[in-house]
Scaffold this motif. Structure first.
Motif, PDB file in Angstrom:
ATOM      1  N   HIS A 277     -14.454  -1.332  57.487  1.00 50.23           N
ATOM      2  CA  HIS A 277     -15.183  -1.250  58.755  1.00 50.23           C
ATOM      3  C   HIS A 277     -16.166  -0.085  58.725  1.00 50.23           C
ATOM      4  O   HIS A 277     -17.324  -0.217  59.126  1.00 50.23           O
ATOM      5  CB  HIS A 277     -14.207  -1.108  59.939  1.00 50.23           C
ATOM      6  CG  HIS A 277     -14.927  -0.908  61.227  1.00 50.23           C
ATOM      7  ND1 HIS A 277     -14.961   0.304  61.887  1.00 50.23           N
ATOM      8  CD2 HIS A 277     -15.695  -1.752  61.954  1.00 50.23           C
ATOM      9  CE1 HIS A 277     -15.703   0.174  62.961  1.00 50.23           C
ATOM     10  NE2 HIS A 277     -16.165  -1.050  63.029  1.00 50.23           N
ATOM     11  N   GLN A 278     -15.697   1.044  58.210  1.00 45.83           N
ATOM     12  CA  GLN A 278     -16.576   2.221  58.200  1.00 45.83           C
ATOM     13  C   GLN A 278     -17.733   2.063  57.226  1.00 45.83           C
ATOM     14  O   GLN A 278     -18.863   2.417  57.535  1.00 45.83           O
ATOM     15  CB  GLN A 278     -15.762   3.475  57.871  1.00 45.83           C
ATOM     16  CG  GLN A 278     -14.926   3.889  59.072  1.00 45.83           C
ATOM     17  CD  GLN A 278     -13.971   5.035  58.774  1.00 45.83           C
ATOM     18  OE1 GLN A 278     -13.787   5.421  57.624  1.00 45.83           O
ATOM     19  NE2 GLN A 278     -13.347   5.558  59.810  1.00 45.83           N
ATOM     20  N   SER A 279     -17.456   1.482  56.043  1.00 47.34           N
ATOM     21  CA  SER A 279     -18.522   1.422  55.039  1.00 47.34           C
ATOM     22  C   SER A 279     -19.473   0.248  55.262  1.00 47.34           C
ATOM     23  O   SER A 279     -20.657   0.355  55.008  1.00 47.34           O
ATOM     24  CB  SER A 279     -17.934   1.373  53.624  1.00 47.34           C
ATOM     25  OG  SER A 279     -17.177   0.192  53.457  1.00 47.34           O
ATOM     26  N   GLN A 280     -18.953  -0.894  55.746  1.00 50.38           N
ATOM     27  CA  GLN A 280     -19.803  -2.091  55.894  1.00 50.38           C
ATOM     28  C   GLN A 280     -20.347  -2.256  57.314  1.00 50.38           C
ATOM     29  O   GLN A 280     -21.157  -3.137  57.562  1.00 50.38           O
ATOM     30  CB  GLN A 280     -19.019  -3.371  55.538  1.00 50.38           C
ATOM     31  CG  GLN A 280     -18.219  -3.303  54.254  1.00 50.38           C
ATOM     32  CD  GLN A 280     -19.089  -3.304  53.020  1.00 50.38           C
ATOM     33  OE1 GLN A 280     -19.874  -4.203  52.823  1.00 50.38           O
ATOM     34  NE2 GLN A 280     -18.948  -2.272  52.199  1.00 50.38           N
ATOM     35  N   LYS A 281     -19.791  -1.479  58.264  1.00 52.12           N
ATOM     36  CA  LYS A 281     -20.210  -1.562  59.682  1.00 52.12           C
ATOM     37  C   LYS A 281     -20.071  -2.991  60.229  1.00 52.12           C
ATOM     38  O   LYS A 281     -20.896  -3.471  61.004  1.00 52.12           O
ATOM     39  CB  LYS A 281     -21.667  -1.099  59.881  1.00 52.12           C
ATOM     40  CG  LYS A 281     -22.013   0.226  59.233  1.00 52.12           C
ATOM     41  CD  LYS A 281     -21.671   1.390  60.136  1.00 52.12           C
ATOM     42  CE  LYS A 281     -22.009   2.731  59.554  1.00 52.12           C
ATOM     43  NZ  LYS A 281     -20.963   3.412  58.823  1.00 52.12           N
ATOM     44  N   LEU A 282     -19.017  -3.681  59.775  1.00 55.30           N
ATOM     45  CA  LEU A 282     -18.800  -5.066  60.212  1.00 55.30           C
ATOM     46  C   LEU A 282     -18.129  -5.104  61.584  1.00 55.30           C
ATOM     47  O   LEU A 282     -17.163  -4.363  61.805  1.00 55.30           O
ATOM     48  CB  LEU A 282     -17.838  -5.762  59.244  1.00 55.30           C
ATOM     49  CG  LEU A 282     -18.406  -6.425  58.017  1.00 55.30           C
ATOM     50  CD1 LEU A 282     -17.284  -6.988  57.161  1.00 55.30           C
ATOM     51  CD2 LEU A 282     -19.331  -7.546  58.452  1.00 55.30           C
ATOM     52  N   THR A 283     -18.586  -5.981  62.448  1.00 58.22           N
ATOM     53  CA  THR A 283     -17.883  -6.192  63.714  1.00 58.22           C
ATOM     54  C   THR A 283     -16.508  -6.757  63.351  1.00 58.22           C
ATOM     55  O   THR A 283     -16.412  -7.774  62.658  1.00 58.22           O
ATOM     56  CB  THR A 283     -18.653  -7.213  64.577  1.00 58.22           C
ATOM     57  OG1 THR A 283     -20.012  -6.802  64.639  1.00 58.22           O
ATOM     58  CG2 THR A 283     -18.053  -7.330  65.963  1.00 58.22           C
ATOM     59  N   THR A 284     -15.436  -6.099  63.797  1.00 53.51           N
ATOM     60  CA  THR A 284     -14.097  -6.450  63.314  1.00 53.51           C
ATOM     61  C   THR A 284     -13.149  -6.727  64.478  1.00 53.51           C
ATOM     62  O   THR A 284     -13.069  -5.939  65.415  1.00 53.51           O
ATOM     63  CB  THR A 284     -13.539  -5.281  62.456  1.00 53.51           C
ATOM     64  OG1 THR A 284     -14.456  -5.017  61.391  1.00 53.51           O
ATOM     65  CG2 THR A 284     -12.167  -5.595  61.896  1.00 53.51           C
ATOM     66  N   LEU A 285     -12.454  -7.872  64.412  1.00 52.15           N
ATOM     67  CA  LEU A 285     -11.406  -8.183  65.389  1.00 52.15           C
ATOM     68  C   LEU A 285     -10.098  -8.288  64.616  1.00 52.15           C
ATOM     69  O   LEU A 285     -10.000  -9.071  63.661  1.00 52.15           O
ATOM     70  CB  LEU A 285     -11.694  -9.523  66.097  1.00 52.15           C
ATOM     71  CG  LEU A 285     -12.504  -9.466  67.399  1.00 52.15           C
ATOM     72  CD1 LEU A 285     -13.836  -8.810  67.189  1.00 52.15           C
ATOM     73  CD2 LEU A 285     -12.681 -10.848  67.981  1.00 52.15           C
ATOM     74  N   PHE A 286      -9.115  -7.507  65.018  1.00 55.31           N
ATOM     75  CA  PHE A 286      -7.860  -7.401  64.263  1.00 55.31           C
ATOM     76  C   PHE A 286      -6.706  -7.782  65.173  1.00 55.31           C
ATOM     77  O   PHE A 286      -6.409  -7.090  66.138  1.00 55.31           O
ATOM     78  CB  PHE A 286      -7.716  -5.951  63.789  1.00 55.31           C
ATOM     79  CG  PHE A 286      -6.551  -5.697  62.864  1.00 55.31           C
ATOM     80  CD1 PHE A 286      -6.763  -5.521  61.502  1.00 55.31           C
ATOM     81  CD2 PHE A 286      -5.247  -5.620  63.343  1.00 55.31           C
ATOM     82  CE1 PHE A 286      -5.696  -5.271  60.647  1.00 55.31           C
ATOM     83  CE2 PHE A 286      -4.180  -5.378  62.490  1.00 55.31           C
ATOM     84  CZ  PHE A 286      -4.408  -5.200  61.143  1.00 55.31           C
ATOM     85  N   VAL A 287      -6.067  -8.922  64.873  1.00 55.71           N
ATOM     86  CA  VAL A 287      -4.970  -9.418  65.710  1.00 55.71           C
ATOM     87  C   VAL A 287      -3.630  -9.048  65.088  1.00 55.71           C
ATOM     88  O   VAL A 287      -3.438  -9.199  63.887  1.00 55.71           O
ATOM     89  CB  VAL A 287      -5.062 -10.959  65.822  1.00 55.71           C
ATOM     90  CG1 VAL A 287      -3.723 -11.565  66.196  1.00 55.71           C
ATOM     91  CG2 VAL A 287      -6.121 -11.370  66.832  1.00 55.71           C
ATOM     92  N   THR A 288      -2.709  -8.599  65.936  1.00 58.91           N
ATOM     93  CA  THR A 288      -1.337  -8.393  65.454  1.00 58.91           C
ATOM     94  C   THR A 288      -0.359  -8.436  66.628  1.00 58.91           C
ATOM     95  O   THR A 288      -0.749  -8.171  67.765  1.00 58.91           O
ATOM     96  CB  THR A 288      -1.179  -7.051  64.701  1.00 58.91           C
ATOM     97  OG1 THR A 288       0.146  -6.962  64.193  1.00 58.91           O
ATOM     98  CG2 THR A 288      -1.471  -5.854  65.573  1.00 58.91           C
ATOM     99  N   HIS A 289       0.895  -8.813  66.332  1.00 58.61           N
ATOM    100  CA  HIS A 289       1.902  -8.594  67.373  1.00 58.61           C
ATOM    101  C   HIS A 289       2.842  -7.472  66.942  1.00 58.61           C
ATOM    102  O   HIS A 289       3.801  -7.160  67.628  1.00 58.61           O
ATOM    103  CB  HIS A 289       2.669  -9.881  67.720  1.00 58.61           C
ATOM    104  CG  HIS A 289       3.456 -10.439  66.585  1.00 58.61           C
ATOM    105  ND1 HIS A 289       3.097 -11.595  65.948  1.00 58.61           N
ATOM    106  CD2 HIS A 289       4.551  -9.997  65.966  1.00 58.61           C
ATOM    107  CE1 HIS A 289       3.961 -11.836  64.979  1.00 58.61           C
ATOM    108  NE2 HIS A 289       4.852 -10.879  64.966  1.00 58.61           N
ATOM    109  N   ASP A 290       2.512  -6.860  65.792  1.00 54.72           N
ATOM    110  CA  ASP A 290       3.322  -5.771  65.253  1.00 54.72           C
ATOM    111  C   ASP A 290       2.697  -4.451  65.711  1.00 54.72           C
ATOM    112  O   ASP A 290       1.620  -4.079  65.271  1.00 54.72           O
ATOM    113  CB  ASP A 290       3.316  -5.894  63.722  1.00 54.72           C
ATOM    114  CG  ASP A 290       3.989  -4.725  63.047  1.00 54.72           C
ATOM    115  OD1 ASP A 290       4.487  -3.820  63.739  1.00 54.72           O
ATOM    116  OD2 ASP A 290       4.000  -4.725  61.796  1.00 54.72           O
ATOM    117  N   LEU A 291       3.390  -3.753  66.594  1.00 55.58           N
ATOM    118  CA  LEU A 291       2.811  -2.538  67.172  1.00 55.58           C
ATOM    119  C   LEU A 291       2.561  -1.453  66.124  1.00 55.58           C
ATOM    120  O   LEU A 291       1.683  -0.620  66.277  1.00 55.58           O
ATOM    121  CB  LEU A 291       3.714  -1.994  68.279  1.00 55.58           C
ATOM    122  CG  LEU A 291       3.851  -2.918  69.487  1.00 55.58           C
ATOM    123  CD1 LEU A 291       4.843  -2.348  70.483  1.00 55.58           C
ATOM    124  CD2 LEU A 291       2.503  -3.140  70.156  1.00 55.58           C
TER     125      LEU A 291
END
Ligand code: ATP
Length: 263
Positions: free
Chosen positions: A195-209
């Protein structure tokens, strides 16, 4: 870019209702995401997290509302256009160790959306595959059969395949599920670095806190097909908020202490 984006907004979802036949999975969800944002999406099983991602890559069945992704209005015909621009990494699947494909071959699959199925990869395609393998630290294993990798290595390859697509939006759906603690932390670190190097819009799904990337710009809490709350990670990752979200006592104290010590 496809069509016209409004300002810096690359995902614009307005009151979306999505169903799987008679089951309503999203009950009026509105969400705007800016280019380059890193959004974490958390919630119990069945909250609608994966369905929200399918809205972004054009696979959902929209009953009501409006969706615009990368300036492209959601209609039944836009899915294939969007899927070239939206990369998706799912949770690890068990692979047959006899599968006759190398790591390099699997990452090349990410190029076929741009290439077309029957064209041979060019030098440029091979160069991109080499570059993304380097980025995820898998160059030394490029020729290994895909079925001969650990779970953490397989997820690195899945991420490389997604990046080989050169997406504008990076969707991750439970990418650390069924990984051990160390592999989970390594994948979270890798996602943060990408995310930091490519500046990609990122959506990260998890149910693991414990798998919520602390580098998220924004956290979305989902429950029962709704966005139940959203805000900064430190504001929402509290015992009170999470206990309400999961309808049970949740204690996050230990994780924060560990991170504070690590920092
Ligand atoms: P999980 O954390 O368990 O993956 P989720 O938050 O990602 O859950 P979804 O997978 O989006 O939730 O599911 C939302 C609702 O839609 C659930 O009630 C689920 O049973 C239903 N659903 C999801 N996929 C399908 C499908 N293919 N057919 C029918 N119902 C579905």
């Amino acid at each position: 870019m496809i069509g016209n984006e409004t300002g810096n907004t690359v995902i614009d979802i307005e009151n979306a209702v999505v169903s799987y036949r008679e089951d309503i999975a999203l009950r009026g969800v509105s969400l705007r995401v800016k280019r380059g944002e890193f959004v974490g999406i958390v919630g119990p099983n069945g909250a609608g997290k994966t369905t929200l991602l399918t809205l972004v890559n054009g696979l959902a069945r929209l009953l009501q509302g409006q969706v615009s992704v990368l300036g492209c209005q959601f209609t039944s015909g836009t899915g294939h256009v969007l899927r070239k621009k939206v990369g998706y990494v799912a949770q690890m699947m068990s692979l047959d160790p006899r599968m006759p494909m190398s790591v390099h071959d699997v990452v090349m699959i990410g190029r076929y959306g741009r290439l077309g199925l029957f064209k041979r990869p060019s030098k440029h395609d091979h160069k991109i595959v080499d570059k993304v393998l380097e980025l995820v630290s898998m160059t030394p294993l490029a020729n290994r059969p895909i079925g001969h990798l650990s779970g953490g290595e397989q997820q690195r390859v899945a991420i490389a395949r997604c990046l080989a697509q050169e997406p504008e939006i990076f969707l991750l759906d439970e990418p650390t599920a069924s990984l051990d603690w160390k592999s989970k932390m390594d994948i979270l670190e890798l996602v943060k670095m990408i995310h930091q190097s490519q500046k990609l819009t990122t959506l990260f799904v998890t149910h693991d806190l414990s798998a919520i990337p602390v580098s998220c710009n924004r956290l979305i809490l989902m429950k029962d097909g709704f966005i139940w709350n959203q805000g900064g990670v430190s504001e929402l990752l509290t015992d009170t908020q999470l206990s309400k979200l999961y309808d049970m006592p949740v204690h996050m104290v230990q994780r924060h202490r560990q991170e504070a010590v690590a920092a």
